[in-house]
Design an enzyme around this catalytic site. Structure first.
Site, short mmCIF file in Angstrom:
data_model
loop_
_atom_site.label_atom_id
_atom_site.label_comp_id
_atom_site.label_asym_id
_atom_site.label_seq_id
_atom_site.Cartn_x
_atom_site.Cartn_y
_atom_site.Cartn_z
N ARG A 49 -0.11 2.98 -3.40
CA ARG A 49 -0.33 2.64 -2.00
C ARG A 49 0.97 2.18 -1.34
O ARG A 49 1.89 1.72 -2.00
CB ARG A 49 -1.39 1.55 -1.87
CG ARG A 49 -2.81 1.98 -2.21
CD ARG A 49 -3.78 0.83 -1.99
NE ARG A 49 -3.45 -0.35 -2.80
CZ ARG A 49 -2.85 -1.43 -2.35
NH1 ARG A 49 -2.48 -1.51 -1.07
NH2 ARG A 49 -2.59 -2.45 -3.15
N LYS A 190 -9.08 3.18 0.06
CA LYS A 190 -8.80 1.79 0.43
C LYS A 190 -8.84 1.58 1.94
O LYS A 190 -9.08 0.45 2.40
CB LYS A 190 -7.45 1.36 -0.13
CG LYS A 190 -7.47 1.17 -1.66
CD LYS A 190 -8.55 0.20 -2.11
CE LYS A 190 -8.51 -0.07 -3.59
NZ LYS A 190 -9.64 -0.90 -4.06
N HIS A 209 -13.68 -6.96 -3.91
CA HIS A 209 -12.88 -6.06 -4.73
C HIS A 209 -13.20 -6.39 -6.19
O HIS A 209 -12.49 -7.17 -6.85
CB HIS A 209 -11.39 -6.27 -4.44
CG HIS A 209 -10.50 -5.29 -5.12
ND1 HIS A 209 -9.23 -5.59 -5.55
CD2 HIS A 209 -10.70 -3.99 -5.47
CE1 HIS A 209 -8.68 -4.54 -6.11
NE2 HIS A 209 -9.55 -3.55 -6.09
N SER A 227 -5.09 -4.74 -10.05
CA SER A 227 -4.78 -3.57 -10.86
C SER A 227 -4.12 -3.98 -12.17
O SER A 227 -3.21 -4.81 -12.20
CB SER A 227 -3.84 -2.64 -10.08
OG SER A 227 -3.51 -1.51 -10.83
N LYS A 231 -10.37 -4.46 -14.96
CA LYS A 231 -11.61 -4.49 -14.19
C LYS A 231 -12.50 -3.29 -14.48
O LYS A 231 -13.70 -3.42 -14.75
CB LYS A 231 -11.25 -4.57 -12.70
CG LYS A 231 -12.40 -4.58 -11.73
CD LYS A 231 -11.94 -5.12 -10.37
CE LYS A 231 -10.69 -4.44 -9.88
NZ LYS A 231 -10.90 -3.04 -9.48
N THR A 232 -11.91 -2.09 -14.44
CA THR A 232 -12.68 -0.87 -14.70
C THR A 232 -13.05 -0.76 -16.17
O THR A 232 -14.19 -0.46 -16.53
CB THR A 232 -11.87 0.37 -14.26
OG1 THR A 232 -11.66 0.30 -12.85
CG2 THR A 232 -12.62 1.65 -14.59
N ASP A 246 -15.27 -0.81 -8.69
CA ASP A 246 -14.16 -1.30 -7.87
C ASP A 246 -14.55 -2.06 -6.60
O ASP A 246 -13.89 -3.02 -6.25
CB ASP A 246 -13.27 -0.11 -7.47
CG ASP A 246 -11.93 -0.56 -6.92
OD1 ASP A 246 -11.32 -1.47 -7.51
OD2 ASP A 246 -11.48 0.00 -5.91
N ARG A 312 -3.97 8.17 -12.57
CA ARG A 312 -5.34 7.86 -12.19
C ARG A 312 -6.29 9.03 -12.44
O ARG A 312 -5.88 10.19 -12.46
CB ARG A 312 -5.40 7.53 -10.69
CG ARG A 312 -4.66 6.26 -10.30
CD ARG A 312 -5.54 5.06 -10.40
NE ARG A 312 -4.87 3.83 -9.98
CZ ARG A 312 -5.47 2.68 -9.82
NH1 ARG A 312 -6.77 2.58 -10.01
NH2 ARG A 312 -4.81 1.62 -9.46
#
Length: 524
Positions: A49, A190, A209, A227, A231-232, A246, A312
């Protein structure tokens, strides 16, 4: 109202299926079909990003509500009008792709969106990440927000008031997002998350988030984290069902996913540690970003970071075997705040009080490690309030208050989990093994820590379990894992001071009890 596609002089290919979008992407040279079926694409210069290139139009309907500053940079209506004019002019005579979809699994709060892209693979990305409603035909879809994503259109700082050729411009009055100058598909997802972070608090829904899953008894767990914190990975647990990886909302009815897909990091992905995500990288319909593919064999190399560490995979959540089809769950029993502490001093797991939960939610701490970013030669503390500062248009304290109210009302237990280093900082210590992190989280959500004795960490002011099933007892107290206790004490004091300095921003908007729940700094 949203952008009208009629009369723009472009040829729109609407709601193409994955197979059709594969054909378009390959024919247009946007990507290659890798072994086992995923579509592998490159994002060029921008592999992540561009937060410094995001702008919100300062217009009467929203200007007073926005927390203007380094995160939310203003753009004048005149600059936006010039940008929109140039975007629309570029559409004439072109083939473009349109996906009509939704954000929000709860029909009471969902947002009808339209994503217009110049690249076929970006259209597939949007189709994977957002929610399709098969009960509604395309002509009946009335978009409440439109994203126009044109990487080939570059912003002109002198004409559009931007910082560079990259632009992500949001106009809440026009219900329009314009993205130019970057092929990183994550900007699409996003931008809509930012929109929801603006809209939903006005409807008493907390946008978050975080990932979420649910156990066999219906117990929901949330996983906040920046990131690289897991989390995932940690929410994709074969023993629990995945609600989403997410972005979620917390309403009076419970939790609901904003998305219909997953956007997982793939660098050095392990089939043993992350079997479900690994399997998704080898399926038709998955979009891979910047993953290295052998030119001859088309085999993937998930360990190769030659293009970026931020490789990704974007895939429908249905690719996860035990995903919750409805995308919804009840009120959370457990809230897990993840951090990857590269200083090696935070406990692997700690229980937080409600005030401590507010403190660490506003802090949003993790650490970058040496070598992953230019100029970073040692661990670097990163504080991203509410674990999502780049996506928060409103003042952070508003989101924190909403979380605190919900934790109190539903008696959610909050945990701080360190997925980073132990036995020393990055470069000296070792990364906490994922099997131990999973064991700690599983023990917490199953209630196995209810009868365990806890002790207060004297520096970080959190309650640490003395034991945990499946975890070596010595690991739970990081001070005992360092070779030199004095080095640990110095490093821990250093990180505690960083917390205290960072939190000064929020002291005027929280109670004294919340401030007191943070790390303790010696006065000597």
């Amino acid at each position: 109202m949203s952008l009208d596609l009629h009369g723009l002089g472009a040829r729109f290919k609407r709601n193409l299926t994955p197979a059709a979008l594969y054909e378009e992407a390959v024919l247009r040279g946007e990507g290659v079909i890798a072994e086992a079926g995923p579509l592998a694409c490159r994002t060029g210069q921008h592999t992540g990003r561009s937060p410094n290139d995001k702008f919100i139009v300062s217009e009467p309907s929203s200007a007073d509500a926005i927390a203007w500053g380094a995160v939310n940079r203003p753009m004048t209506p005149e600059h936006f009008d010039a940008l929109e004019k140039d975007f629309l002019a570029s559409l004439h005579g072109r083939d473009l792709f349109v996906q009509d979809c939704y954000a929000g699994a709860d029909v009471r709060y969902r947002l009808a969106i339209r994503v217009v892209t110049e690249q076929a693979w970006h259209s597939l990305f949007a189709r994977n990440l957002f929610i399709d409603d098969p009960d509604l035909s395309a002509p009946s879809h009335v978009a409440e927000f439109t994203v126009v994503d044109l990487p080939g259109v570059k912003a002109d700082p002198s004409r559009h008031g931007t910082r560079s050729e990259v632009v992500i411009a949001m106009n809440f009055a026009r219900r329009l997002v314009l993205i130019g100058g970057t092929s990183y598909a994550g900007e699409i997802k996003k931008s809509i998350f930012t929109v929801l972070n603006y809209l939903l608090p006005h409807r008493d829904v907390l946008p978050m988030h975080c990932s979420a899953n649910v156990g066999p008894l219906g117990d929901v767990a949330l996983f906040f984290g920046l990131s690289g914190t897991g989390k995932t990975t940690l929410s994709s647990d074969p023993q629990r069902r995945l609600i989403g990886d997410d972005e979620h909302g917390w309403s009076e009815q419970g939790i609901f996913n904003f998305e219909g897909g997953c956007y997982a990091k793939t660098i050095r992905l392990s089939p043993e540690a992350e079997p479900q995500i690994f399997a998704a990288t080898r399926r038709f319909g998955t979009v891979l970003e910047n993953v290295v593919v052998d030119d001859a064999t088309r085999r993937l190399d998930l360990d190769d970071d030659r293009f970026t560490e931020n490789t990704r995979a974007a895939y429908p959540i249905s690719f996860i075997d035990n995903a919750v089809e409805s995308g919804r769950g009840g009120h959370p029993s457990h809230v897990v705040m993840l951090t990857a502490d590269a200083f090696g001093v935070l406990p692997p797991m700690a229980r937080l009080t409600p005030d401590g939960a507010m403190y660490h939610f506003l802090s949003g701490y993790t650490a970058k490690v040496a070598g992953t970013e230019k100029g970073v030669t040692e661990p670097k503390a990163t504080f991203s309030t509410c674990f999502g500062a780049p996506f928060l248009p409103l003042p952070p304290a508003r989101y924190a208050r909403m979380l605190g109210e919900r934790i109190a009302r539903h008696r959610s237990q909050v945990w701080l989990v360190n997925t980073g280093w132990t036995g020393g900082p990055y470069g000296a210590g070792s990364r906490i093994q994922i099997k131990y992190t999973r064991a700690m989280i599983n023990a917490a959500v199953k209630g196995e820590l209810a009868a365990v004795e806890f002790e207060r960490d004297p520096i970080f002011n959190v309650d640490v379990p003395r034991s945990c099933p499946g975890v070596p007892a010595g690991m739970l107290r990081p001070c005992t894992t360092w070779t030199n206790r004095a080095d640990y004490d110095a490093q821990a004091a250093r990180l505690a001071e960083m917390f205290v300095v960072n939190f000064k921003t929020f002291e005027s908007s929280v109670t004294g009890a919340v401030k007191a729940a943070g790390p303790r700094v010696s006065s000597s």
